[in-house]
Each structure stands twice: as C-alpha cells, then as structure tokens.
Design an enzyme around this catalytic site. Structure first.
Site, PDB file in Angstrom:
ATOM      1  N   PRO A  13       0.792  -1.227   0.000  1.00  0.00           N
ATOM      2  CA  PRO A  13       0.000   0.000   0.000  1.00  0.00           C
ATOM      3  C   PRO A  13       0.824   1.277   0.000  1.00  0.00           C
ATOM      4  O   PRO A  13       1.870   1.366   0.647  1.00  0.00           O
ATOM      5  CB  PRO A  13      -0.816  -0.102   1.302  1.00  0.00           C
ATOM      6  CG  PRO A  13      -0.089  -1.089   2.148  1.00  0.00           C
ATOM      7  CD  PRO A  13       0.558  -2.055   1.186  1.00  0.00           C
ATOM      8  N   ASN A  14       0.309   2.218  -0.754  1.00  0.00           N
ATOM      9  CA  ASN A  14       0.846   3.583  -0.862  1.00  0.00           C
ATOM     10  C   ASN A  14       2.132   3.684  -1.680  1.00  0.00           C
ATOM     11  O   ASN A  14       2.611   4.786  -1.942  1.00  0.00           O
ATOM     12  CB  ASN A  14       1.052   4.217   0.531  1.00  0.00           C
ATOM     13  CG  ASN A  14      -0.245   4.283   1.310  1.00  0.00           C
ATOM     14  OD1 ASN A  14      -1.229   4.828   0.807  1.00  0.00           O
ATOM     15  ND2 ASN A  14      -0.300   3.708   2.498  1.00  0.00           N
ATOM     16  N   ARG A  21       5.172  10.925  -2.434  1.00  0.00           N
ATOM     17  CA  ARG A  21       4.820  10.611  -1.050  1.00  0.00           C
ATOM     18  C   ARG A  21       6.040  10.824  -0.141  1.00  0.00           C
ATOM     19  O   ARG A  21       7.044  10.111  -0.284  1.00  0.00           O
ATOM     20  CB  ARG A  21       4.400   9.137  -0.998  1.00  0.00           C
ATOM     21  CG  ARG A  21       4.202   8.593   0.377  1.00  0.00           C
ATOM     22  CD  ARG A  21       4.116   7.079   0.362  1.00  0.00           C
ATOM     23  NE  ARG A  21       3.867   6.593   1.689  1.00  0.00           N
ATOM     24  CZ  ARG A  21       4.158   5.375   2.116  1.00  0.00           C
ATOM     25  NH1 ARG A  21       4.702   4.498   1.286  1.00  0.00           N
ATOM     26  NH2 ARG A  21       3.914   5.018   3.344  1.00  0.00           N
ATOM     27  N   TYR A  26      11.143   8.761   1.466  1.00  0.00           N
ATOM     28  CA  TYR A  26      11.146   7.663   0.485  1.00  0.00           C
ATOM     29  C   TYR A  26      11.862   7.994  -0.816  1.00  0.00           C
ATOM     30  O   TYR A  26      12.009   7.121  -1.674  1.00  0.00           O
ATOM     31  CB  TYR A  26       9.704   7.234   0.194  1.00  0.00           C
ATOM     32  CG  TYR A  26       8.984   6.722   1.422  1.00  0.00           C
ATOM     33  CD1 TYR A  26       9.434   5.582   2.083  1.00  0.00           C
ATOM     34  CD2 TYR A  26       7.872   7.376   1.944  1.00  0.00           C
ATOM     35  CE1 TYR A  26       8.794   5.109   3.222  1.00  0.00           C
ATOM     36  CE2 TYR A  26       7.219   6.917   3.083  1.00  0.00           C
ATOM     37  CZ  TYR A  26       7.685   5.786   3.717  1.00  0.00           C
ATOM     38  OH  TYR A  26       7.055   5.311   4.844  1.00  0.00           O
ATOM     39  N   ASN A  78       8.091  -5.536  -0.805  1.00  0.00           N
ATOM     40  CA  ASN A  78       7.967  -4.366   0.075  1.00  0.00           C
ATOM     41  C   ASN A  78       6.509  -4.305   0.508  1.00  0.00           C
ATOM     42  O   ASN A  78       5.656  -3.841  -0.251  1.00  0.00           O
ATOM     43  CB  ASN A  78       8.380  -3.073  -0.626  1.00  0.00           C
ATOM     44  CG  ASN A  78       8.362  -1.891   0.347  1.00  0.00           C
ATOM     45  OD1 ASN A  78       7.797  -1.994   1.443  1.00  0.00           O
ATOM     46  ND2 ASN A  78       8.961  -0.786  -0.039  1.00  0.00           N
ATOM     47  N   ALA A  81       3.007  -0.689   4.932  1.00  0.00           N
ATOM     48  CA  ALA A  81       2.591  -0.752   6.339  1.00  0.00           C
ATOM     49  C   ALA A  81       2.081  -2.131   6.761  1.00  0.00           C
ATOM     50  O   ALA A  81       2.030  -2.427   7.963  1.00  0.00           O
ATOM     51  CB  ALA A  81       1.526   0.308   6.607  1.00  0.00           C
ATOM     52  N   HIS A  84       3.982  -4.321   9.342  1.00  0.00           N
ATOM     53  CA  HIS A  84       3.886  -4.188  10.803  1.00  0.00           C
ATOM     54  C   HIS A  84       2.572  -4.713  11.368  1.00  0.00           C
ATOM     55  O   HIS A  84       2.362  -4.671  12.577  1.00  0.00           O
ATOM     56  CB  HIS A  84       4.042  -2.704  11.182  1.00  0.00           C
ATOM     57  CG  HIS A  84       5.110  -2.011  10.396  1.00  0.00           C
ATOM     58  ND1 HIS A  84       6.441  -2.360  10.494  1.00  0.00           N
ATOM     59  CD2 HIS A  84       5.063  -1.018   9.454  1.00  0.00           C
ATOM     60  CE1 HIS A  84       7.162  -1.600   9.657  1.00  0.00           C
ATOM     61  NE2 HIS A  84       6.339  -0.786   9.026  1.00  0.00           N
ATOM     62  N   ASP A  91       1.855 -15.675   7.431  1.00  0.00           N
ATOM     63  CA  ASP A  91       1.400 -17.050   7.178  1.00  0.00           C
ATOM     64  C   ASP A  91       1.614 -17.437   5.715  1.00  0.00           C
ATOM     65  O   ASP A  91       1.994 -18.574   5.416  1.00  0.00           O
ATOM     66  CB  ASP A  91      -0.085 -17.192   7.523  1.00  0.00           C
ATOM     67  CG  ASP A  91      -0.335 -17.337   9.021  1.00  0.00           C
ATOM     68  OD1 ASP A  91       0.626 -17.584   9.779  1.00  0.00           O
ATOM     69  OD2 ASP A  91      -1.513 -17.213   9.433  1.00  0.00           O
ATOM     70  N   GLU A 102      12.444  -9.401   2.090  1.00  0.00           N
ATOM     71  CA  GLU A 102      11.711  -8.202   2.516  1.00  0.00           C
ATOM     72  C   GLU A 102      12.568  -6.972   2.211  1.00  0.00           C
ATOM     73  O   GLU A 102      13.764  -6.961   2.535  1.00  0.00           O
ATOM     74  CB  GLU A 102      11.458  -8.294   4.027  1.00  0.00           C
ATOM     75  CG  GLU A 102      10.769  -7.096   4.632  1.00  0.00           C
ATOM     76  CD  GLU A 102      10.782  -7.128   6.170  1.00  0.00           C
ATOM     77  OE1 GLU A 102      11.657  -7.805   6.758  1.00  0.00           O
ATOM     78  OE2 GLU A 102       9.929  -6.471   6.777  1.00  0.00           O
ATOM     79  N   HIS A 104      12.716  -2.520   2.261  1.00  0.00           N
ATOM     80  CA  HIS A 104      12.145  -1.217   2.615  1.00  0.00           C
ATOM     81  C   HIS A 104      13.073  -0.130   2.110  1.00  0.00           C
ATOM     82  O   HIS A 104      14.307  -0.266   2.189  1.00  0.00           O
ATOM     83  CB  HIS A 104      11.993  -1.076   4.137  1.00  0.00           C
ATOM     84  CG  HIS A 104      11.101  -2.111   4.727  1.00  0.00           C
ATOM     85  ND1 HIS A 104       9.735  -2.070   4.605  1.00  0.00           N
ATOM     86  CD2 HIS A 104      11.389  -3.245   5.405  1.00  0.00           C
ATOM     87  CE1 HIS A 104       9.215  -3.126   5.206  1.00  0.00           C
ATOM     88  NE2 HIS A 104      10.191  -3.863   5.693  1.00  0.00           N
ATOM     89  N   LEU A 105      12.467   0.931   1.621  1.00  0.00           N
ATOM     90  CA  LEU A 105      13.259   2.101   1.220  1.00  0.00           C
ATOM     91  C   LEU A 105      13.878   2.747   2.452  1.00  0.00           C
ATOM     92  O   LEU A 105      15.069   3.059   2.485  1.00  0.00           O
ATOM     93  CB  LEU A 105      12.354   3.099   0.496  1.00  0.00           C
ATOM     94  CG  LEU A 105      11.783   2.572  -0.820  1.00  0.00           C
ATOM     95  CD1 LEU A 105      10.341   3.004  -0.978  1.00  0.00           C
ATOM     96  CD2 LEU A 105      12.611   3.038  -1.984  1.00  0.00           C
ATOM     97  N   SER A 106      13.035   2.998   3.458  1.00  0.00           N
ATOM     98  CA  SER A 106      13.498   3.605   4.702  1.00  0.00           C
ATOM     99  C   SER A 106      13.986   2.505   5.649  1.00  0.00           C
ATOM    100  O   SER A 106      13.819   1.311   5.356  1.00  0.00           O
ATOM    101  CB  SER A 106      12.349   4.378   5.353  1.00  0.00           C
ATOM    102  OG  SER A 106      11.329   3.486   5.772  1.00  0.00           O
ATOM    103  N   ARG A 111      12.702   4.725  12.853  1.00  0.00           N
ATOM    104  CA  ARG A 111      11.489   5.543  12.755  1.00  0.00           C
ATOM    105  C   ARG A 111      10.561   5.280  13.953  1.00  0.00           C
ATOM    106  O   ARG A 111      11.030   4.877  15.010  1.00  0.00           O
ATOM    107  CB  ARG A 111      10.822   5.254  11.398  1.00  0.00           C
ATOM    108  CG  ARG A 111      11.765   5.570  10.212  1.00  0.00           C
ATOM    109  CD  ARG A 111      11.106   5.329   8.883  1.00  0.00           C
ATOM    110  NE  ARG A 111       9.948   6.207   8.709  1.00  0.00           N
ATOM    111  CZ  ARG A 111       8.992   5.986   7.802  1.00  0.00           C
ATOM    112  NH1 ARG A 111       9.071   4.940   6.992  1.00  0.00           N
ATOM    113  NH2 ARG A 111       7.983   6.816   7.702  1.00  0.00           N
ATOM    114  N   ARG A 115       6.806   0.946  13.846  1.00  0.00           N
ATOM    115  CA  ARG A 115       7.426   0.331  12.660  1.00  0.00           C
ATOM    116  C   ARG A 115       8.538  -0.652  13.037  1.00  0.00           C
ATOM    117  O   ARG A 115       9.167  -1.263  12.177  1.00  0.00           O
ATOM    118  CB  ARG A 115       8.018   1.401  11.746  1.00  0.00           C
ATOM    119  CG  ARG A 115       6.995   2.333  11.154  1.00  0.00           C
ATOM    120  CD  ARG A 115       7.618   3.293  10.151  1.00  0.00           C
ATOM    121  NE  ARG A 115       6.794   4.467   9.993  1.00  0.00           N
ATOM    122  CZ  ARG A 115       5.737   4.558   9.174  1.00  0.00           C
ATOM    123  NH1 ARG A 115       5.397   3.524   8.415  1.00  0.00           N
ATOM    124  NH2 ARG A 115       5.018   5.654   9.109  1.00  0.00           N
TER     125      ARG A 115
END
Ligand code: DQA
Length: 146
Positions: A13-14, A21, A26, A78, A81, A84, A91, A102, A104-106, A111, A115
């Site tokens: 999402p996002n 954004r 990001y 990625n 959210a 978390h 599962d 996995e 993540h950009l950040s 943070r 998170r």
C-alpha cells in the site's frame, strides 16, 4: 521442477505514490523508475522481473501463492505498512517455499516505534532496509545468488 528465472517484485500500500509521497523519507524515484532500473539489472543477470503493486493485502497474498505456483526464483516484497500488521502475510510466506526477501526504502528501526516490529521479517529469508531505491537493487543481487 527447478525454479524459473522470474523474480516477482511485489509492492504494497501507498507505494504507487512513490516520488510524491514524503520524498524526504522515500526519495523522488517513482515505482516505475525503480522498476525500469530493475528490469535492466535483471536482464544483465539473465533474469526477468514481474513487478506489481497493490493497496490490498489479499492481492499480495494471492501473488505470493502465484509466485510459488509458477516456481518463481524469488520474491522481493515491500509490504508497506502491512509489514507491521499482517499475520496473513507472515502465514503466506510460511506456506510457500519460494524465498521471500523483505525490502524497505526507509529503515523502519530508526522511525516510529510502531514500525519496529515486522511480521514479514519473521518469515522472510532476509531483509534489506534503509538504502532508498538501492534496497531493491541489493535485493535483486541477493535473489540472483540464491
Ligand atoms: C516502507 C516502510 C513502512 O514502514 C511504511 O509503512 C511504508 C514504506 C519502506 O519502504 O520504507 O509504506 O515499507
């Protein structure tokens, strides 16, 4: 049957809003910018990528199942959210044999406290976070070596 040369790159999402954004968090690359560079990188590695984005948790779960069914080489995920919150993604990763990386950009650990917990990271093969768009490139290099 051995794994194919396709690597799924799944975005949650996002992430469709990348580039506009919170660019201070990001970066200014859009998801298309990242995908274009990953395609070139994959080609040089003799691999192909199948890059997708959805704002819906169930789509990500279906795509994880699909990656497994088609014997993808690996999945770069990625989860946004859902990282978390989603025991369902945890599962799904546990339910399949295709390795999931996995990304993540950040760096979520630097943070907000909410998170700091990753359900996905507890099921994934490994995690690459904090390198901006380069997190994806590093993940693709890792996927190629699996
Ligand atoms: C993110 C980190 C998550 O905490 C956040 O919810 C995102 C993006 C990242 O790539 O840095 O949507 O996954």
């Amino acid at each position: 049957m051995s794994a194919t040369s396709t690597i799924f790159v799944l975005n949650g999402p996002n992430l469709n809003l990348l580039g506009v954004r919170e660019p201070e968090v990001y970066g200014y690359d859009t998801l298309d910018d990242i995908g274009g560079r990953l395609e070139d990188q994959a080609q040089a590695l003799g691999l192909a990528i199948d890059m997708r984005q959805s704002n819906h948790e169930g789509h990500l779960i279906d795509w994880l199942h699909e990656a497994n069914a088609v014997r993808a080489r690996a999945v770069i995920l990625n989860p946004g959210a859902f990282t978390h919150t989603s025991i369902a993604l945890y599962d799904a990763i546990k339910a399949i044999t295709v390795p999931v990386i996995e990304v993540h950009l950040s760096n979520p650990h630097t943070r907000e406290a909410f998170r700091h917990r990753s359900y996905v990271g507890q099921a994934a093969k490994g995690t690459i976070a904090g390198f901006g768009a380069m997190s994806y490139a590093l993940a693709l290099d890792a996927a190629a070596k699996l």
